[in-house]
Design an enzyme around this catalytic site. Structure first.
Site, PDB file in Angstrom:
ATOM      1  N   ASP A 210       0.909  -1.204   0.027  1.00 31.03           N
ATOM      2  CA  ASP A 210      -0.044   0.095  -0.033  1.00 31.03           C
ATOM      3  C   ASP A 210       0.944   1.344  -0.013  1.00 31.03           C
ATOM      4  O   ASP A 210       0.722   2.164   0.803  1.00 31.03           O
ATOM      5  CB  ASP A 210      -0.954   0.099   1.093  1.00 31.03           C
ATOM      6  CG  ASP A 210      -1.703   1.420   1.434  1.00 31.03           C
ATOM      7  OD1 ASP A 210      -2.296   1.595   0.272  1.00 31.03           O
ATOM      8  OD2 ASP A 210      -2.113   1.531   2.380  1.00 31.03           O
ATOM      9  N   GLU A 454       3.345  -8.494   7.038  1.00 30.25           N
ATOM     10  CA  GLU A 454       1.933  -9.255   6.655  1.00 30.25           C
ATOM     11  C   GLU A 454       2.086 -10.118   5.467  1.00 30.25           C
ATOM     12  O   GLU A 454       1.556 -10.038   4.602  1.00 30.25           O
ATOM     13  CB  GLU A 454       0.881  -7.993   6.411  1.00 30.25           C
ATOM     14  CG  GLU A 454       0.558  -7.495   7.521  1.00 30.25           C
ATOM     15  CD  GLU A 454      -0.646  -6.304   7.212  1.00 30.25           C
ATOM     16  OE1 GLU A 454      -1.015  -6.385   6.193  1.00 30.25           O
ATOM     17  OE2 GLU A 454      -0.861  -5.556   8.045  1.00 30.25           O
ATOM     18  N   TYR A 507      -6.821  -3.223  12.230  1.00 31.76           N
ATOM     19  CA  TYR A 507      -7.667  -1.942  11.888  1.00 31.76           C
ATOM     20  C   TYR A 507      -9.050  -2.177  12.503  1.00 31.76           C
ATOM     21  O   TYR A 507      -9.856  -2.096  11.480  1.00 31.76           O
ATOM     22  CB  TYR A 507      -7.245  -1.538  10.556  1.00 31.76           C
ATOM     23  CG  TYR A 507      -5.836  -1.211  10.054  1.00 31.76           C
ATOM     24  CD1 TYR A 507      -5.754   0.124  10.395  1.00 31.76           C
ATOM     25  CD2 TYR A 507      -4.868  -2.057   9.839  1.00 31.76           C
ATOM     26  CE1 TYR A 507      -4.449   0.611  10.299  1.00 31.76           C
ATOM     27  CE2 TYR A 507      -3.888  -1.837   9.775  1.00 31.76           C
ATOM     28  CZ  TYR A 507      -3.289  -0.415   9.856  1.00 31.76           C
ATOM     29  OH  TYR A 507      -2.162  -0.012   9.546  1.00 31.76           O
ATOM     30  N   GLU A 543       0.880  -1.750  14.134  1.00 34.36           N
ATOM     31  CA  GLU A 543       0.223  -0.814  13.346  1.00 34.36           C
ATOM     32  C   GLU A 543      -1.151  -1.023  13.935  1.00 34.36           C
ATOM     33  O   GLU A 543      -1.954  -1.898  14.408  1.00 34.36           O
ATOM     34  CB  GLU A 543      -0.024  -1.204  11.891  1.00 34.36           C
ATOM     35  CG  GLU A 543       0.940  -1.176  10.882  1.00 34.36           C
ATOM     36  CD  GLU A 543       0.949  -1.642   9.526  1.00 34.36           C
ATOM     37  OE1 GLU A 543      -0.141  -1.452   9.185  1.00 34.36           O
ATOM     38  OE2 GLU A 543       2.016  -1.848   8.817  1.00 34.36           O
TER      39      GLU A 543
HETATM   40  C1  GCB Z   1      -1.392  -2.346   6.716  1.00 26.79           C
HETATM   41  C2  GCB Z   1      -0.155  -2.145   6.108  1.00 26.79           C
HETATM   42  C3  GCB Z   1       0.236  -0.967   5.598  1.00 26.79           C
HETATM   43  C4  GCB Z   1      -0.981  -0.317   5.010  1.00 26.79           C
HETATM   44  C5  GCB Z   1      -2.038  -0.227   6.007  1.00 26.79           C
HETATM   45  C6  GCB Z   1      -3.243   0.520   5.633  1.00 26.79           C
HETATM   46  O1  GCB Z   1      -1.822  -3.432   7.249  1.00 26.79           O
HETATM   47  O2  GCB Z   1       1.003  -2.906   6.593  1.00 26.79           O
HETATM   48  O3  GCB Z   1       1.062  -0.942   4.829  1.00 26.79           O
HETATM   49  O4  GCB Z   1      -0.718   1.051   4.671  1.00 26.79           O
HETATM   50  O5  GCB Z   1      -2.515  -1.529   6.569  1.00 26.79           O
HETATM   51  O6  GCB Z   1      -3.555   1.733   5.803  1.00 26.79           O
HETATM   52  O7  GCB Z   1      -4.037  -0.360   5.085  1.00 26.79           O
END
Ligand code: GCB
Length: 649
Positions: A210, A454, A507, A543
């Site tokens: 991403d 990941e 997330y 994260e």
């Molecule tokens: C993740 C990735 C990261 C992305 C992020 C997102 O899990 O490791 O590279 O930018 O989520 O914002 O989706």
């Protein structure tokens, strides 16, 4: 068992392993950062280069016509291109921004006469990094080739430049950003052959990560000299006992059959605090000043200077080479619930970053680097992860000096396709880990290696793959813990049994249950209990976050507003505060700043999960985090007096 290379015996053993492995490595030689000294000169080639993208359908015209044999401007139209910088955002041409294939760079210079005349001098060409695949010619002669962005490569060019007594030197570099199933990061080229829907020759580069696949010469290119007999590599492992610091070192020398080595360790004032002779040894430092992270000591990031002085002779010529390495003395250990730096529990309160900014893309940029460090300090961050690739050496040097702790990540992001777990991918991954450890092993700030982000680690081949990569990394460096960054279901994750620290990305209330802020507490709690219950290893939330388009406000909060981003963070923090009393050893926000991505329906001109905008201005969430990080620093009770009141800074 928890990772714990304690005691001087283990450290010496570790050092020997470094040395022994050297013999069996695929890589030949060291990769010391080029520094000037009384025996070494450096000539930086940053500035304007000449540039030409090979727009031919095959992208091979440059090779067919041997563009490297003449001045690039004689081959066709060229443009100015700054180095270091990504080329993508420099022009007004969308075809250059989205270009896939070979681009050509060229720079002409004249080297100093004594480099030509004095054949006891070795001249080396070094590229800090170029993305992705590079071939380099000097005066039309191929001197080196390198696969992989984000890591340096070099070639001795003494003989080539001496062929032209005038010292004129034309450096041509072809760089190709194409990613395949076997590159790191992996990607795939897909040709669209339906002529009713796509024009002739249409293809797309698929990627599984991403961020924008910026390309070009991203870090400085330079020429540097050493004497013919020279210090090729230095490995340092540090430890301490009571107030005596122990610096075990190994120096490897090239170009000399016999050589005398003198190693001197100096403090910040330049006073010699210990010295030794010979290619390996242990320096003992009385009343040692340890290397401490930012906000844990009144004098964080203390660095000694280790001067290595080589004297060698072959018949008529004597050689003297001097190289000075900054050395921070500290230890790193992991238990089932803690991360210890100098035997004191360390809690990561930090960020994930990207090398990313307007116009220069991933090009090294000093104003940006210094601004980012000022922001990190303002925020009260004590650490970051080099998501998702190794950052510039200049950045790690800043971390050493400022006491910012680093989780150093390989470029293995987006291993999602089962074909990327094959032998060719694995061998390349092992080489990349060697390049990474070789480059960064002596940085006090680097406390852990991350081998991947990941990966699809639930796939069957992932077990063997990650077992091998993690074992190789531990063999390369027995003094640092190793992790990979996990996102998948804990029960199916095949690599986790081999890591020392569990790093989790998630997330909640964003990609899962979007809009439901109330699920965070329960889901995060379940996640932690599962992971820790199963593996009994410490956990870092590597994260978490939410997109916020700066200036967009809605209350009660909805997704993409600054309010929503704030509440996601605050809900996560509630769980962090429960778990950090147990086994949570860190929290790293995704992301420090907004960054560019490929175009897609989920990205509004890039990823907006930054707590700062791409131009480094704070969103509301930055103040939430600042308040928290300073409070966390205060709670450790070791925050030096002058930093206690961030508002007055
Ligand atoms: C993740 C990735 C990261 C992305 C992020 C997102 O899990 O490791 O590279 O930018 O989520 O914002 O989706």
């Amino acid at each position: 068992a928890a990772f714990s290379p304690k005691g001087s015996w283990e450290v010496l053993r570790a050092l020997w392993l470094f040395a022994l492995l050297d013999a069996g490595l695929l890589l030949d030689g060291g990769m010391l950062y080029p520094r000037e000294s009384s025996s070494r000169e450096v000539k930086e080639l940053s500035g304007l280069w000449v540039f030409r993208a090979d727009r031919s359908p095959s992208r091979k015209q440059g090779f067919d016509e041997a563009w490297y044999k003449q001045r690039l401007e004689e081959t066709g139209p060229v443009i100015d291109m700054p180095v270091p910088a990504s080329y993508n955002d420099i022009t007004q041409d969308p075809a250059i921004r989205d270009f896939i294939g070979w681009v050509w760079y060229e720079r002409e210079l004249v080297v100093p006469t004594h480099w030509i005349r004095d054949d006891t001098i070795r001249v080396v060409l070094r590229v800090g990094s170029a993305h992705y695949n590079s071939i380099v010619w000097v005066n039309g002669v191929s001197v080196t080739q390198h696969e992989g962005g984000h890591l340096p490569f070099e070639a001795e060019v003494s003989d080539v430049i001496r062929k032209d007594p005038t010292g004129s030197c034309r450096i041509t570099t072809a760089v190709n950003n194409t990613l395949t199933l076997e590159t790191l990061p992996p990607g795939n080229i897909q040709y669209m052959n339906d002529r009713t829907r796509y024009p002739d020759g249409f293809f797309v580069q698929s990627i599984y990560f991403d961020f924008f696949n910026y390309a070009g010469i991203h870090r400085p290119v330079l020429l540097y000299t050493t004497p013919k007999a020279y210090v090729d590599d230095i490995t340092v492992v540090t430890n301490f006992s009571d107030n005596t610091g122990l610096v075990s070192y190994i120096v490897s020398v090239k170009g000399a059959v016999t050589a005398a080595l003198k190693v001197t360790l100096m403090d910040k004032q330049g006073h010699c605090v210990a010295s030794s002779n010979g290619p390996f040894g242990v320096l003992k430092v009385q009343d040692v000043k340890l290397w401490w992270p930012y906000l844990t000591h009144e004098n964080p990031g203390y660095l000694y200077s280790m001067e290595v002085r080589l004297s060698a002779a072959d018949g008529r010529t004597t050689y003297e080479d001097v190289y000075t390495l900054p050395v921070g003395i500290r230890t790193v250990n992991v238990t089932s619930t803690q991360f210890l730096i100098n035997n004191k529990p360390f809690y990561f309160h930090g960020v994930n970053k990207h090398e990313d900014s307007d116009i220069r893309g991933k090009g090294l940029d000093w104003p940006l680097i210094v601004k980012d460090f000022n922001l990190l300090k303002w925020l009260g961050a004590n650490s970051f992860r080099t998501s998702h690739y190794p950052y510039a050496e200049e950045i790690l040097q800043m971390c050493d000096r400022h006491g910012i702790v680093v989780i150093d990540e390989s470029p293995a992001v987006g291993i999602k396709d089962i074909r990327s777990f094959g032998n060719a991918s694995l061998s390349h991954h092992l080489i990349v880990m060697e390049e990474l450890v070789r480059r960064d092993k002596n940085h006090a700030s680097v406390v852990m290696w991350s081998v991947a982000n990941e990966p699809a680690s639930e796939m069957p081949p992932a077990d063997y793959y990650f077992k091998t990569v993690i074992k190789h990394t531990k063999d390369l460096d027995p003094t640092r813990p190793v992790t990979f960054i996990s996102s998948s279901n804990f029960a199916r994750d095949k690599g986790v049994p081999y890591v020392d620290v569990i790093c989790i990305n998630n997330y909640f209330s964003w990609y899962h249950d979007p809009g439901h802020l109330e699920v965070i507490l329960i889901q995060l709690n379940t996640e932690y209990e599962n992971w820790h219950g199963k593996y009994k290893k410490p956990i870092i939330q590597s994260e978490y976050g939410a997109d916020a388009v700066p200036g967009v406000h809605v209350d009660p909060p909805v997704m993409f507003t600054e309010e929503y981003q704030k509440i996601v963070l605050q809900n996560y923090h509630k769980v962090f505060d429960q778990k950090r009393a147990q086994y949570l050893i860190g929290e790293l926000i995704w992301n420090f700043a907004d960054f560019m991505t490929t175009q897609g329906v989920t990205r509004v001109v890039g990823n907006k999960k930054g707590i700062f905008t791409r131009q480094r201005q704070p969103k509301a969430a930055a103040f939430v985090l600042k308040e928290r990080y300073w409070r966390l620093a205060n709670e450790t009770g070791r925050l030096p007096l002058w930093t206690k009141y961030p508002c007055s800074l």
